[in-house]
Design an enzyme around this catalytic site. Structure first.
Site, short mmCIF file in Angstrom:
data_model
loop_
_atom_site.label_atom_id
_atom_site.label_comp_id
_atom_site.label_asym_id
_atom_site.label_seq_id
_atom_site.Cartn_x
_atom_site.Cartn_y
_atom_site.Cartn_z
CG ASP A 1 0.73 -1.64 -3.40
OD1 ASP A 1 1.52 -1.89 -4.34
OD2 ASP A 1 1.10 -2.12 -2.29
CG ASP B 1 5.33 -3.78 -6.39
OD1 ASP B 1 3.83 -3.61 -6.31
OD2 ASP B 1 6.08 -3.46 -5.40
#
Ligand SMILES: *[C@@H]1O[C@H](CO)[C@@H](O)[C@H](O)[C@H]1NC(C)=O
Ligand SMILES: *[C@@H]1O[C@H](CO)[C@@H](O)[C@H](O)[C@H]1NC(C)=O
Length: 429
Positions: A103, A307
């Protein structure tokens, strides 16, 4: 769009430390035997919204801090429940392999750890046990590393029997708590990092499925930062678009990318409110070759990040309105379907053999025009409902987020040392 071949293609061989990336619930995943754990699409969207809410509220708190220079809020909400992409890395001595979500929107790396003194959720592999590893050590409370936890987890560390104790909480009420430790991690047989700082999570709750998380944000404790001296602040990935394909996560610029020459680069921006996130400059959107009329101030007011953990790209309200209006106009020959959660532009295409989807491209600083793959334009809910894969933010000041549905199949290169983000077509399938 609804292909369900149960084949598992392997990624191209690449130079450098390259890990295979797969969908969390695809057949390439070691988790796929737990099919009942695969969340339905509406649940993925619900968790995606919780994640985005928590990113936005974290930034609002940061602007408050900036303007008033008061104390750090005790509790920060960060949501993670949708991490779709996983890699396997080795932990400990002797090494054991674990499946971890990666992530770029968070910093702290942790894995479930024995003994699970309150509770652990179910995971595929046996849970990591530090007592079986000769290289695990606890971090003491007085160490400088312990104090670094505050920024990496957005919560101050605690001290239990002189061992530094972390807690990280995500916006969907998932959390991990445990001892802060150091351990040898093995990315590839020739990429071994002793003394890697991570969380040994003895009390964990959430929808992770994987053994834990790898944080690739910019905070000093992230895996990106802890390995940066070897890899020169450079990593890249390709997120596969089907659950049966695989992509890659590569650390360092091994020159192995087959599409290196066709990369387009846009500069990273600095944003003091989002210093551990990857800020970029979205300038506009084209639909069917025409630039939408969106005032320059719309994206400037909001700011933008890329992201890997947000699923659906979020746009400032005015930009989303312009996009959906143009898209609906080009799609007006097709019957619309009801909304699916926050996706409000949906179609029933089940009666058509072929559909003409208007092309969409994104314009970024540095003169980059990025055409999106069809899979980054329409998001399938079920056979009779496919939706425009974008959503508007609640407030004009909320951050725009370039999400992972739009990044699929691209080479995405984080040349942080060079201050730029690269996009290239055809990184994986
Ligand atoms: C780490 O600290 C915890 C809590 O004090 C303790 O239970 C555990 O045995 C320690 N592990 C090692 C390897 O020292
Ligand atoms: C598709 O999903 C919608 C709700 O999002 C539901 O109303 C519809 O019945 C579903 N269709 C099929 C064929 O499952």
């Amino acid at each position: 769009m609804f292909l369900s071949t149960f084949l598992c293609f392997s990624a191209d061989k690449r130079k450098g430390a390259s890990l295979k990336v797969v969908h969390k619930y695809g057949p390439c995943s070691h988790l796929h035997k737990n099919k009942e754990n695969a969340p339905i699409v509406t649940e993925i969207l619900r968790r995606d919204q919780l994640r985005v809410n928590s990113i936005q509220s974290r930034l609002r708190q940061n602007s408050l801090k900036e303007s008033k220079a008061t104390t750090i809020p005790a509790n920060s909400d960060r949501s993670m429940g949708t991490g779709n992409y996983i890699v396997r890395i080795g932990l400990g001595t002797p090494k054991k392999d674990f499946t971890l979500i990666f992530d770029t929107g968070s910093d702290f790396t942790w894995t479930q750890c024995q003994p699970c003194f309150v509770s652990c959720y179910q995971q595929q592999e046996p849970i990591y046990d530090p007592s079986l590893s000769s290289t695990y050590t606890n971090i003491t409370c007085s160490s400088q590393q312990c104090s670094q936890l505050s920024s990496a987890t957005s919560a101050p560390p605690r001290c239990l029997t002189n061992t530094c104790f972390y807690g990280v909480r995500y916006g969907d009420s998932s959390f991990s708590q445990g001892f802060f430790g150091s351990e040898t991690i093995t990315l590839t047989p020739s990429d071994v990092f002793p003394n890697f700082l991570f969380g040994c999570g003895e009390n964990n709750y959430g929808f992770f499925g994987a053994a834990g998380l790898i944080g690739l944000g910019r905070d000093p404790l992230s895996l990106f930062s802890q390995t940066s001296s070897k890899y020169g602040n450079y990593f890249s990935y390709c997120l596969p678009s089907t659950t049966s394909a695989s992509g890659y996560l590569t650390f360092g610029n091994g020159g192995g990318s087959s599409t290196g020459s066709s990369l387009q680069f846009t500069p990273f921006l600095s944003n003091s409110k989002a210093s551990s996130l990857y800020s970029i400059d979205i300038l506009g959107i084209k639909v069917s070759g025409q630039t939408l009329s969106i005032s320059q101030t719309v994206f400037k007011t909001a700011g933008s990040i890329i992201d890997s953990g947000t699923v659906i790209t979020r746009l400032p309200p005015a930009a989303y309105y312009a996009l959906k209006t143009a898209f609906r106009d080009k799609m007006k020959q097709y019957p619309m379907a009801q909304s699916a959660g926050f996706l409000d532009t949906c179609y029933d295409l089940s009666k058509y053999n072929s559909v003409k989807i208007p092309p969409i491209s994104f314009l970024f600083g540095g003169n980059v025009e990025l055409p999106l793959d069809t899979k980054g334009i329409l998001y399938p809910i079920n056979v009779s409902q496919v939706c425009l894969a974008f959503a508007g933010n609640m407030a004009a000041s909320d951050l725009a987020i370039f999400g992972n549905v739009q990044q699929q199949t691209l080479d995405v290169v984080y040349d942080v040392a060079g201050g730029k983000l690269g996009f290239g077509p055809g990184g994986c399938s």
